[in-house]
Write an enzyme that holds these catalytic residues in place. Sequence first.
Site, short mmCIF file in Angstrom:
data_model
loop_
_atom_site.label_atom_id
_atom_site.label_comp_id
_atom_site.label_asym_id
_atom_site.label_seq_id
_atom_site.Cartn_x
_atom_site.Cartn_y
_atom_site.Cartn_z
N LEU A 132 7.64 -14.98 6.25
CA LEU A 132 7.68 -14.07 7.40
C LEU A 132 8.33 -12.74 7.00
O LEU A 132 9.35 -12.34 7.56
CB LEU A 132 8.38 -14.70 8.61
CG LEU A 132 7.73 -15.98 9.15
CD1 LEU A 132 8.50 -16.51 10.37
CD2 LEU A 132 6.26 -15.75 9.53
N ASP A 160 -10.40 -7.87 -5.71
CA ASP A 160 -11.28 -7.17 -6.64
C ASP A 160 -10.56 -6.04 -7.36
O ASP A 160 -11.06 -5.49 -8.34
CB ASP A 160 -12.54 -6.65 -5.93
CG ASP A 160 -12.25 -5.63 -4.84
OD1 ASP A 160 -11.06 -5.39 -4.52
OD2 ASP A 160 -13.22 -5.06 -4.29
N GLU A 161 -9.36 -5.68 -6.87
CA GLU A 161 -8.65 -4.54 -7.46
C GLU A 161 -8.20 -4.82 -8.90
O GLU A 161 -7.87 -3.90 -9.64
CB GLU A 161 -7.48 -4.12 -6.57
CG GLU A 161 -7.96 -3.77 -5.17
CD GLU A 161 -6.92 -3.12 -4.27
OE1 GLU A 161 -5.98 -2.48 -4.76
OE2 GLU A 161 -7.07 -3.27 -3.04
N TYR A 192 0.37 -3.09 -7.59
CA TYR A 192 -0.17 -4.22 -6.83
C TYR A 192 -1.24 -4.94 -7.64
O TYR A 192 -1.17 -6.16 -7.86
CB TYR A 192 -0.76 -3.74 -5.49
CG TYR A 192 -1.66 -4.76 -4.82
CD1 TYR A 192 -1.16 -5.97 -4.37
CD2 TYR A 192 -3.03 -4.50 -4.64
CE1 TYR A 192 -2.00 -6.92 -3.77
CE2 TYR A 192 -3.86 -5.43 -4.04
CZ TYR A 192 -3.34 -6.64 -3.61
OH TYR A 192 -4.17 -7.57 -3.02
P1 NAD Z 1 -0.62 -9.80 4.23
O1 NAD Z 1 0.33 -8.83 3.61
O2 NAD Z 1 -1.17 -9.54 5.58
O3 NAD Z 1 0.08 -11.25 4.30
C1 NAD Z 1 0.85 -11.77 3.24
C2 NAD Z 1 1.63 -12.96 3.79
O4 NAD Z 1 2.42 -13.50 2.71
C3 NAD Z 1 2.61 -12.60 4.92
O5 NAD Z 1 2.51 -13.53 5.97
C4 NAD Z 1 3.97 -12.67 4.24
O6 NAD Z 1 5.02 -13.02 5.14
C5 NAD Z 1 3.74 -13.74 3.18
N1 NAD Z 1 4.66 -13.60 2.05
C6 NAD Z 1 4.96 -12.48 1.36
N2 NAD Z 1 5.89 -12.74 0.43
C7 NAD Z 1 6.16 -14.07 0.52
C8 NAD Z 1 7.04 -14.94 -0.19
N3 NAD Z 1 7.84 -14.47 -1.20
N4 NAD Z 1 7.08 -16.24 0.14
C9 NAD Z 1 6.29 -16.72 1.14
N5 NAD Z 1 5.46 -15.93 1.87
C10 NAD Z 1 5.40 -14.63 1.55
O7 NAD Z 1 -1.76 -9.99 3.15
P2 NAD Z 1 -3.33 -10.26 3.35
O8 NAD Z 1 -4.03 -8.98 3.48
O9 NAD Z 1 -3.51 -11.31 4.37
O10 NAD Z 1 -3.68 -10.85 1.91
C11 NAD Z 1 -3.58 -12.24 1.63
C12 NAD Z 1 -3.97 -12.50 0.19
O11 NAD Z 1 -5.32 -12.07 -0.01
C13 NAD Z 1 -3.13 -11.74 -0.83
O12 NAD Z 1 -2.92 -12.59 -1.93
C14 NAD Z 1 -3.99 -10.56 -1.22
O13 NAD Z 1 -3.73 -10.14 -2.54
C15 NAD Z 1 -5.38 -11.14 -1.08
N6 NAD Z 1 -6.46 -10.18 -0.75
C16 NAD Z 1 -6.33 -9.33 0.33
C17 NAD Z 1 -7.38 -8.47 0.64
C18 NAD Z 1 -7.31 -7.54 1.84
O14 NAD Z 1 -8.23 -6.74 2.05
N7 NAD Z 1 -6.30 -7.61 2.67
C19 NAD Z 1 -8.54 -8.46 -0.14
C20 NAD Z 1 -8.63 -9.34 -1.22
C21 NAD Z 1 -7.58 -10.20 -1.51
P1 TYD Z 2 -6.04 0.31 2.15
O1 TYD Z 2 -6.38 -0.19 3.53
O2 TYD Z 2 -4.59 0.58 1.83
O3 TYD Z 2 -6.66 -0.73 1.11
P2 TYD Z 2 -6.78 -0.62 -0.51
O4 TYD Z 2 -5.92 0.46 -1.01
O5 TYD Z 2 -6.28 -1.96 -0.93
O6 TYD Z 2 -8.23 -0.41 -0.79
O7 TYD Z 2 -6.84 1.65 1.90
C1 TYD Z 2 -8.26 1.69 1.97
C2 TYD Z 2 -8.70 3.07 1.52
O8 TYD Z 2 -8.24 4.04 2.47
C3 TYD Z 2 -8.09 3.49 0.18
O9 TYD Z 2 -9.06 4.27 -0.52
C4 TYD Z 2 -6.91 4.37 0.58
C5 TYD Z 2 -7.39 5.01 1.86
N1 TYD Z 2 -6.31 5.33 2.85
C6 TYD Z 2 -6.26 6.60 3.45
O10 TYD Z 2 -7.09 7.49 3.16
N2 TYD Z 2 -5.27 6.84 4.36
C7 TYD Z 2 -4.34 5.90 4.70
O11 TYD Z 2 -3.45 6.19 5.53
C8 TYD Z 2 -4.41 4.60 4.11
C9 TYD Z 2 -3.44 3.51 4.44
C10 TYD Z 2 -5.44 4.36 3.18
#
Ligand code: NAD
Ligand code: TYD
Length: 352
Positions: A38, A134-135, A158
């Site tokens: 959390l 994918d990053e 990241y």
């Molecule tokens: P998010 O930041 O919304 O959620 C992360 C969760 O992990 C939170 O609930 C946080 O409390 C928990 N957390 C963080 N540190 C922790 C710790 N030390 N111990 C236990 N819990 C912890 O992230 P998200 O966007 O839901 O992403 C989830 C996963 O999917 C990540 O591994 C991310 O790299 C991957 N991912 C995300 C995206 C995206 O577009 N958001 C895309 C591809 C992959």
């Molecule tokens: P983001 O949602 O942070 O995802 P990621 O960096 O993991 O792709 O950002 C998506 C795209 O939007 C990225 O190219 C950065 C851009 N961006 C802005 O232009 N303004 C913003 O305030 C944020 C948060 C992201």
Amino acid sequence: MNKKKLLITGGAGFIGSHVVRLFINKYPDYQIVNLDKLTYAGNLANLTDIENAPNYTFVKGDINDAEFIQKLFDEHQFDSVIHLAAESHVDRSIANPNEFVMTNIVGTLNLLNAAKLHWTDNTEGKMFYHVSTDEVYGTLGETGLFTETTSYDPRSPYSASKASSDHLVRAYFHTFNLPIVISNCSNNYGPNQFPEKLLPLVIHNIKHEKPIPVYGKGENVRDWLYVVDHAEAIDCIFHKGVNGETYNVGGNNEWRNLDLVHLLIKLTDQRLNREEGHSNKLITYVKDRAGHDLRYAIDASKIMNELNWAPTQDFEKELGGTIDWYLKNEKWLNDVTSGEYQKYYQKQYVTR
Ligand code: NAD
Ligand code: TYD
């Protein structure tokens, strides 16, 4: 059906909460523990609809605490892990890389060690599923797609920390025969995303008539996938994925940031009964993100052909539903954007 004892990490976050909901509802026979620290990004309000389900337990805890993780495995004797817990925001990783190394690398290592220790005698029916991004593949030019064999080339703290965790997971497969799968997914959108990320931030700022920060010229391209599609891909890979394999997951849905911002303005203004183009004036070009990857795009043909998954959703429809969700859930947004987030926002945008 196997009676699984499944650990989901990060289940109170954006994607994790959708995965937990899907598994709780679809697999009443599984015992599911949601482990989440959390942090600012984790929110139990994301899970109120399933919090009393008989197959669900929430544990507040930190994956960085190796001893605690070992004890949790002792207590629950998990046979599977779906690991989503992570620090997930690129801008925060630029401001503070150390936390990303701790949680994303050391935290993953702690989980791998616990699984290895508990599964040494019998790996039958065991699975460590690592959810990644994918990053890790770096950035694309105008053409081309990331495949599962694209070389890793992470360029932010990241993505470097996620790449490192992917390597560790594969190393445990090759060295210790730990059963693993990995998926690398493109950008997700949908309800419950913390409003530091582009989509909820833009919707929130349109609603409150605040500047919409566009990094650089808004020319960066992302491949957007509806979060429920991702949760279904995770379900599919968890049950049908081949031990040791990697699957790319994407929406085949590339958008230039500026075009996406214009679409969000159009759909949000419509819902707020404002005249067309009303919020265009809010677009504010701000300093570009350091090391900003130009383009991400996924070739998802492996999961589509081998596991029969496909993104089923219609982008404008799901985007509209997502906007409706943020407009309706004012309390959720106010709760998560109060306190600490205000300080982050001031630092990230106002002092630039
Ligand atoms: P998010 O930041 O919304 O959620 C992360 C969760 O992990 C939170 O609930 C946080 O409390 C928990 N957390 C963080 N540190 C922790 C710790 N030390 N111990 C236990 N819990 C912890 O992230 P998200 O966007 O839901 O992403 C989830 C996963 O999917 C990540 O591994 C991310 O790299 C991957 N991912 C995300 C995206 C995206 O577009 N958001 C895309 C591809 C992959
Ligand atoms: P983001 O949602 O942070 O995802 P990621 O960096 O993991 O792709 O950002 C998506 C795209 O939007 C990225 O190219 C950065 C851009 N961006 C802005 O232009 N303004 C913003 O305030 C944020 C948060 C992201």
